[in-house]
Design an enzyme around this catalytic site. Structure first.
Site, PDB file in Angstrom:
ATOM      1  N   GLY A 294      43.758 -78.245 -11.763  1.00 31.03           N
ATOM      2  CA  GLY A 294      44.741 -77.584 -12.629  1.00 31.03           C
ATOM      3  C   GLY A 294      44.307 -77.739 -14.078  1.00 31.03           C
ATOM      4  O   GLY A 294      43.353 -78.440 -14.388  1.00 31.03           O
ATOM      5  N   HIS A 325      38.133 -82.940 -11.304  1.00 30.03           N
ATOM      6  CA  HIS A 325      37.806 -81.949 -12.327  1.00 30.03           C
ATOM      7  C   HIS A 325      37.873 -82.613 -13.702  1.00 30.03           C
ATOM      8  O   HIS A 325      38.874 -83.264 -14.019  1.00 30.03           O
ATOM      9  CB  HIS A 325      38.842 -80.830 -12.337  1.00 30.03           C
ATOM     10  CG  HIS A 325      38.785 -79.903 -11.175  1.00 30.03           C
ATOM     11  ND1 HIS A 325      39.054 -80.282  -9.887  1.00 30.03           N
ATOM     12  CD2 HIS A 325      38.501 -78.575 -11.119  1.00 30.03           C
ATOM     13  CE1 HIS A 325      38.930 -79.241  -9.090  1.00 30.03           C
ATOM     14  NE2 HIS A 325      38.592 -78.188  -9.805  1.00 30.03           N
ATOM     15  N   GLU A 328      36.284 -79.259 -17.937  1.00 22.63           N
ATOM     16  CA  GLU A 328      36.368 -77.801 -17.786  1.00 22.63           C
ATOM     17  C   GLU A 328      37.235 -77.312 -18.942  1.00 22.63           C
ATOM     18  O   GLU A 328      38.403 -76.970 -18.779  1.00 22.63           O
ATOM     19  CB  GLU A 328      37.014 -77.435 -16.431  1.00 22.63           C
ATOM     20  CG  GLU A 328      36.999 -75.942 -16.131  1.00 22.63           C
ATOM     21  CD  GLU A 328      37.829 -75.578 -14.900  1.00 22.63           C
ATOM     22  OE1 GLU A 328      38.649 -76.404 -14.460  1.00 22.63           O
ATOM     23  OE2 GLU A 328      37.663 -74.450 -14.385  1.00 22.63           O
ATOM     24  N   ASP A 406      33.325 -73.012  -6.313  1.00 23.59           N
ATOM     25  CA  ASP A 406      34.666 -73.172  -6.912  1.00 23.59           C
ATOM     26  C   ASP A 406      35.686 -72.254  -6.215  1.00 23.59           C
ATOM     27  O   ASP A 406      36.131 -72.569  -5.123  1.00 23.59           O
ATOM     28  CB  ASP A 406      34.581 -72.927  -8.423  1.00 23.59           C
ATOM     29  CG  ASP A 406      35.758 -73.539  -9.174  1.00 23.59           C
ATOM     30  OD1 ASP A 406      36.533 -74.294  -8.559  1.00 23.59           O
ATOM     31  OD2 ASP A 406      35.917 -73.274 -10.380  1.00 23.59           O
ATOM     32  N   ASP A 407      36.031 -71.121  -6.847  1.00 27.78           N
ATOM     33  CA  ASP A 407      37.011 -70.192  -6.262  1.00 27.78           C
ATOM     34  C   ASP A 407      36.344 -68.852  -6.006  1.00 27.78           C
ATOM     35  O   ASP A 407      36.762 -67.824  -6.531  1.00 27.78           O
ATOM     36  CB  ASP A 407      38.197 -70.022  -7.219  1.00 27.78           C
ATOM     37  CG  ASP A 407      38.971 -71.319  -7.393  1.00 27.78           C
ATOM     38  OD1 ASP A 407      39.671 -71.706  -6.447  1.00 27.78           O
ATOM     39  OD2 ASP A 407      38.845 -71.950  -8.455  1.00 27.78           O
TER      40      ASP A 407
HETATM   41 ZN    ZN Z   1      37.709 -76.383  -9.246  1.00 27.60          ZN
END
Ligand code: ZN
Length: 497
Positions: A294, A325, A328, A406-407
């Site tokens: 998040g 994470h 980022e 990742d996504d």
């Molecule tokens: Zn991620």
């Protein structure tokens, strides 16, 4: 795209591997990959020839066919391509008997805002939000008329629905991704049967591009069945375990181990840490690690907030992997240092590590790992230009790294795209590709016996691969490779495949 195929340098990086192996206690395999594979030892030159002579489509096919180690940074909810979401969500035989509706028009039915699940991040109404039938039934006639059964969409609507969960338009970035994509998928997420089916869909797709292992971050909390009864985390575990052990999943040859991820910015997020450790501890055969995800730039998203919760968990639970994470971000911060303090051995992204001198030097000891996500960082705007990404600096300064997706569902991309972007922008050598593949398996959270098997099978596959393309004519074997690419490969990389 910036394509820079620089002249090869002969920088030797593989010497760092045995050190990592010793640290991790992998003595048995350390010698086998302390240098490039025996049969592949002359392959570095052939790879340089291929980089120099191949067309983009040929290079892509080669990288698609190439054995790959592990994808360690992989959100299950964000990793499914839109076609797969649509197929499984509209097939009750594959999704636990559920039916979904999607908002295809807005009728301004009432003054009041709908419940949070039906809104975008800004609180406004949004198109293509998905709800299950049980929820649709409770809506007013006017509200019901805004929705259509997913399977009844026209082709044009279906394309718009799929586009609504992909970053495929100019101007779409962090806001669209964080605030809208996940809210749109909404109830489709809260069905473990559907999600387990999609996991196997990904095992097939990733297996086809030579991946040996992936470590999806999978939620196990707050699921419901089609009647709305809660499904316990243990039942979710059973559903996944049963599905990935069916013959079609086993036939992929891809090994899966999971992480449990906590959303970091909720008011009570630190309270979720103990429960997450407890769940992983009780389901260690499949769940191996914990993560925090998040927005880090949220005022509650910073890692120091979790120190006490992680310390308490570490007083109780041995041997649970910690990957978090960090970095980022668009600005420098102390987040990576604070995240290592939580106990993380793996950092997800680490984009701003390059601006933290002491932590970067610490990570060059080889004990810590950075999970690199090039396409994610590009599309979400964490780097202005992919060619400026810090990844090659980390790699060539001896920080263990690997490439991850990742996504990828939301980028409409795949693992081969990550390699293609890395090779064409940063002139990866064959040694570096092999090194990163080995790192990705060594630093995985899989059990040590599983890890050993994965490293051995990766090594075997690399040797056969090198042999296949070593006959003096690399173009002939390439003709039988049928690479699959998606929106990113076609639109961003401009591949004609
Ligand atoms: Zn991620």
């Amino acid at each position: 795209m910036n394509r820079k195929l620089l002249k090869s340098n002969s920088f030797e990086v593989s010497a760092t591997l045995p050190i990592v192996s010793i640290i991790l206690g992998l003595f048995t395999v350390a010698t086998s990959f302390g240098e490039t594979p025996t049969n592949a030892s002359g392959f570095a030159d052939i790879f340089e020839t291929i980089k120099r002579e191949a067309s983009p489509e040929e290079l892509y096919a080669f990288l698609y066919d190439m054995p790959k180690g592990g994808d360690l940074h992989h959100h299950h909810g964000g990793s499914n391509i839109p076609e797969s979401w649509y197929q499984v969500a509209t097939d009750p035989q594959r999704n636990g008997g559920q039916y979904y509706y999607t908002r295809y028009r807005i009728m301004n039915c009432g003054e009041e805002l709908p419940p949070p699940g039906l809104r975008g991040g800004s609180g406004s109404l949004m198109y293509w939000v998905n709800i299950n039938k049980r929820s649709w039934i409770t809506l007013s006639d006017c509200e019901q008329s805004e929705y259509k059964p997913l399977e009844d969409l026209t082709e044009k609507e279906r394309q718009a629905w799929m586009s609504s969960i992909v970053l495929d338009r100019p101007g779409e970035g962090q806001n669209e991704f964080f605030e809208y994509h996940w809210s749109r998928l909404n109830h489709i997420f809260s069905n473990p049967y559907l999600m387990a089916e999609l996991l196997v869909d990904n095992m097939k797709r990733f297996g086809a591009e030579g991946l040996h292992y992936f470590e999806p971050q999978i939620n196990v909390f707050r699921y419901h069945d089609k009647e709305g009864n809660p499904i316990t985390p243990h039942e979710v575990y059973e559903i996944y375990k049963e599905r990935i052990n069916r013959p079609d999943a086993l036939a992929t040859g891809v090994t899966v181990r999971c992480q449990l991820t906590i959303l970091r910015f909720l008011p009570n997020s630190p309270d979720h840490v103990a429960g997450a450790f407890d769940f992983i501890d009780k389901h260690r055969d499949l769940w191996r690690g914990i993560n925090l995800a998040g927005r880090e730039d949220n005022e509650k998203g910073h890692p120091r907030r979790f120190t006490e919760a992680f310390d308490n968990a570490l007083r109780q639970y041995p041997g649970i992997g910690i990957s978090i994470h960090a970095g980022e971000e668009n600005e420098p911060s102390e987040h990576i240092a604070d995240t290592l303090r939580l106990g993380a051995t793996r950092i997800g992204h680490g984009v701003n590590l390059i601006e933290d001198r002491d932590t970067m030097n610490l990570m060059r000891t080889g004990k810590f790992f950075v999970e690199i996500n090039l396409i994610s960082n590009e599309l979400l705007g964490y780097v202005d230009d992919i060619a400026e990404h810090p990844f090659p600096v980390y790699l060539r300064q001896g920080i263990p790294v690997c490439l991850n997706t990742d996504d990828r569902g939301m980028w409409d991309s795949n693992m081969t795209d990550e390699f293609f972007v890395a090779v064409t922008n940063f002139n990866l050598s064959w040694e570096e590709i092999v090194l990163m593949g080995n790192y990705s398996l060594e630093f995985s959270f899989a059990q040590s016996d599983v890890k050993k098997q994965l490293l051995e099978s990766f090594q075997r596959d690399l040797e056969s691969f090198a042999k296949k393309y070593s006959g003096g004519d690399w173009r002939t074997p390439l003709k039988s490779v049928k690479p699959v690419t998606y929106g990113y490969g076609k639109n961003h990389l401009g591949l004609k495949l």
